[in-house]
Structures are given as structure tokens and as C-alpha cells.
Write a protein that holds these residues in place. Structure first.
Motif, short mmCIF file in Angstrom:
data_model
loop_
_atom_site.label_atom_id
_atom_site.label_comp_id
_atom_site.label_asym_id
_atom_site.label_seq_id
_atom_site.Cartn_x
_atom_site.Cartn_y
_atom_site.Cartn_z
N CYS A 32 0.84 -1.19 0.00
CA CYS A 32 0.00 0.00 0.00
C CYS A 32 0.88 1.24 0.00
CB CYS A 32 -0.91 0.01 1.22
SG CYS A 32 -1.92 1.50 1.35
N PRO A 33 0.87 2.00 -1.08
CA PRO A 33 1.70 3.21 -1.13
C PRO A 33 1.22 4.30 -0.18
CG PRO A 33 0.33 3.08 -3.07
CD PRO A 33 0.17 1.77 -2.35
N GLY A 34 -0.04 4.21 0.26
CA GLY A 34 -0.57 5.23 1.16
C GLY A 34 0.13 5.26 2.50
N ASP A 35 0.62 4.11 2.97
CA ASP A 35 1.36 4.06 4.23
C ASP A 35 2.76 3.46 4.06
OD1 ASP A 35 0.79 1.35 3.92
OD2 ASP A 35 -0.81 1.36 5.40
N GLN A 36 3.10 3.10 2.80
CA GLN A 36 4.40 2.52 2.47
C GLN A 36 4.68 1.28 3.30
OE1 GLN A 36 7.62 5.36 2.16
NE2 GLN A 36 6.45 6.72 0.85
N LYS A 37 3.69 0.38 3.31
CA LYS A 37 3.83 -0.87 4.05
C LYS A 37 3.49 -2.06 3.16
CE LYS A 37 2.83 1.06 8.64
NZ LYS A 37 1.98 0.96 9.87
N LEU A 38 4.17 -3.18 3.42
CA LEU A 38 3.87 -4.44 2.77
C LEU A 38 3.01 -5.25 3.73
CD1 LEU A 38 6.92 -3.51 1.98
CD2 LEU A 38 7.20 -5.86 1.25
N TYR A 39 2.03 -5.97 3.17
CA TYR A 39 1.12 -6.75 4.01
C TYR A 39 1.14 -8.21 3.55
CZ TYR A 39 -0.68 -2.28 5.68
OH TYR A 39 -0.79 -1.04 6.25
N ILE A 40 1.38 -9.12 4.50
CA ILE A 40 1.47 -10.54 4.16
C ILE A 40 0.81 -11.38 5.24
CG2 ILE A 40 3.01 -12.51 3.82
CD1 ILE A 40 5.05 -10.70 2.59
N ASP A 41 -0.14 -12.22 4.81
CA ASP A 41 -0.65 -13.29 5.67
C ASP A 41 0.23 -14.50 5.36
OD1 ASP A 41 -2.01 -15.52 6.73
OD2 ASP A 41 -3.93 -14.49 6.59
N LEU A 42 0.91 -15.02 6.36
CA LEU A 42 1.88 -16.08 6.13
C LEU A 42 1.27 -17.37 5.63
CD1 LEU A 42 4.17 -15.45 9.23
CD2 LEU A 42 4.68 -14.90 6.85
N SER A 43 -0.05 -17.49 5.72
CA SER A 43 -0.70 -18.66 5.14
C SER A 43 -0.54 -18.69 3.62
CB SER A 43 -2.19 -18.69 5.50
OG SER A 43 -2.88 -17.59 4.92
N PHE A 44 -0.16 -17.55 3.05
CA PHE A 44 0.05 -17.49 1.61
C PHE A 44 1.17 -18.41 1.17
CE2 PHE A 44 2.17 -15.64 -2.15
CZ PHE A 44 1.12 -15.70 -3.04
N TYR A 45 2.11 -18.69 2.07
CA TYR A 45 3.21 -19.59 1.70
C TYR A 45 2.66 -20.96 1.31
CZ TYR A 45 7.35 -22.51 1.93
OH TYR A 45 8.34 -23.41 1.64
#
Length: 284
Positions: free
Chosen positions: A129-142
Motif C-alpha cells: 500500500c503506497p498510502g502508508d508505504q507498508k507491505l502486508y502478508i498473511d503467512l498462510s500465503f506460503y
């Protein structure tokens, strides 16, 4: 990838176990930024811009104690090491180009998460999200990546993290600010073509990081192949063909499997910012 026992980034925010209230993400709005989705919306032919809206953000309803599995905690440590590696690589690259690299924050979440771009569920997949310059990851994605998308291996997940960091690099270099206003100036089909170039540039930057990670001695045999396979498995054409049995190129937002692999490989070979101009090239 050689990662155990190495330094982790301090820019990790653990929000796992939190409950979020309020509305979800829907439609295209203004002012909050562009969520850049890695996989899941494409399964049904959706566009990342379908998930953005200038919406009211709900307040967290509860914050319980979260206990992850041993495997999940290992992945949390892993992505923190990868993030640290990206910080070191991009800080050096930016400095050599007379710029200062601002480090992003990696947010770990479970279920759903609130960002400056709205509220997103795990089904969105990893996003920046460029609005807060953060990456978001749910580790279940692995597990999704290795089992559902047939892209196993720790370096496949490292590629995903590096791709999202690539979107942060684009934000710092101004590419994000240039492409976002175009959504209101052209048709969805036309804008999708810009999104493809935008996403392929992030793949290129992921390859740039991998180039330097190899130079630092962190890569092991088969790592690059894991990343290339991941890039192939999440190409628009591959995902649409698996989900529908046919492809609709006008709806592509991330690029074909061949394009994603080629631009990652190009970044891996070049190792420089300068080789990643996907916006003006005639050889996409």
C-alpha cells in the motif's frame, strides 16, 4: 536460501490475531492509494483497482493473543531476514545513484488487516500500500503458493516479498504517483496495459535484489529456479487458463508467465535500476 541465524529487519509489525471492524475494500476511489495484488483477484479475472476505495476504516474490535504454528513462526523469521536483505541492497543501490532509500514496514496479519488503502482479507494475497508505504502478508500465503499454485521453496516466497518491495521502490522513484491518476483518464482495458508494465517492473526489481543476494553469497542451488517457477505460476495467462480454461488478454494486469519470468531474469542479470524501464520499451 541461506537465511537461518542471519539478521532480521526491525521494520516488522506483527498484527496477527487482530479482529478488524468496518467496511471492506470495494470499487475504485481516490486519495488512498493503489493496492497492488499479487495473485488472488486474477483468478476470477479481476483487477487490482477493483479493490481500492476511499472508504471509512473500521476500528479494531479486539486484539487477542496469537500463537502461530512452528512452521508459521519460521516463515515469520524468514520474511524478516529477506526484508533486511532488501533494505541493505536497496540502500546501497539508491546511495550509488545519489538517492536515499526509505525503508518500508512489513505487516504480518491473519485473516484481515487494515491499511491506508482500506481493509483487505487474506484472499487478496500479499500486497503493498503506497498510502502508508507498508507491505502486508498473511503467512498462510506460503502454503497457497507451494500447494495451490505449485510454487514450493523458500526462495519462491522470497521472490514474492522482493516483488512487493519492488512496488515500494517504484513509489520512491515516482512511478506509482505517475500511474495512479491514469485510472480516471482511460478505459479499464487501456489502464490494464499500464498495470502490466508496472507489475513487470516490480518483477524486474525483484530480480535486481536476487542479483545482489547472490553476490552476497545467500543463494543456494535451485533458488533462482524456484523464483522463476513462481513467476511462471502466477502469470495472468496461467492463472486464467487454470481457473477458466481460456484467457482474456485485455484483462491482464500483471503480465504473462513468460513476461514475468523474463523481466525477473533480466533484473537478475543486470542488477541495476537503469535496466528496468518497462514503460517505454517496445520489447515487453
Amino acid at each position: 536460501m541461506k537465511w537461518k541465524g542471519r539478521q532480521q529487519s526491525r521494520n516488522v509489525e506483527d498484527r496477527r490475531g487482530r479482529s478488524i471492524g468496518g467496511k471492506g475494500i470495494a470499487g475504485v476511489g481516490g486519495g488512498l492509494g493503489l493496492i497492488l495484488v499479487i495473485v488472488f483477484t486474477l483468478l476470477n479475472g479481476g483487477s487490482p483497482t477493483d479493490l481500492v476505495n476511499n472508504i471509512g476504516i473500521g476500528e479494531p474490535q479486539s486484539e487477542g493473543t496469537y500463537t502461530g504454528t512452528a512452521r508459521e513462526e519460521e516463515m515469520a523469521d524468514f520474511v524478516a531476514v529477506v526484508l533486511k536483505d532488501t533494505e541493505e541492497v536497496w540502500t546501497d543501490i539508491f546511495a550509488k545513484n545519489g538517492m536515499t532509500y526509505e525503508e518500508p514496514t512489513l505487516v504480518l496479519f491473519s485473516g484481515q488487516v487494515e491499511s491506508a488503502c482500506g481493509i483487505a482479507g487474506s484472499a487478496v494475497g500479499p500486497f503493498y500500500c503506497p498510502g502508508d508505504q507498508k507491505l502486508y502478508i498473511d503467512l498462510s500465503f506460503y502454503d497457497e503458493l507451494s500447494q495451490r499454485f505449485n510454487a514450493p521453496g523458500d526462495f519462491a516466497m522470497a521472490y514474492v516479498v522482493a516483488h512487493e518491495v519492488g512496488h515500494h521502490v517504484q513509489t520512491l522513484l515516482g512511478a506509482t504517483g505517475e500511474i495512479m491518476p491514469l485510472r480516471n483518464e482511460m478505459s479499464e482495458t487501456e489502464f490494464n496495459r499500464y498495470l502490466v508494465r508496472f507489475e513487470l517492473q516490480a518483477d524486474y526489481y525483484a530480480g535486481v535484489w536476487a542479483h545482489h543476494a547472490q553476490g552476497l553469497g545467500y543463494l543456494e542451488a535451485g533458488d533462482v529456479e524456484e523464483a522463476m517457477n513462481a513467476a511462471h505460476q502466477i502469470g495472468d495467462d496461467t492463472l486464467q487458463r487454470q481457473a477458466r480454461g481460456y484467457v482474456t488478454p485485455d484483462s491482464f494486469t500483471h503480465g504473462t508467465s513468460e513476461q514475468r519470468m523474463r523481466w525477473f531474469e533480466r533484473g537478475f542479470e543486470n542488477g541495476t535500476i537503469q535496466g528496468g524501464d518497462t514503460f517505454t520499451t517496445n520489447d515487453l
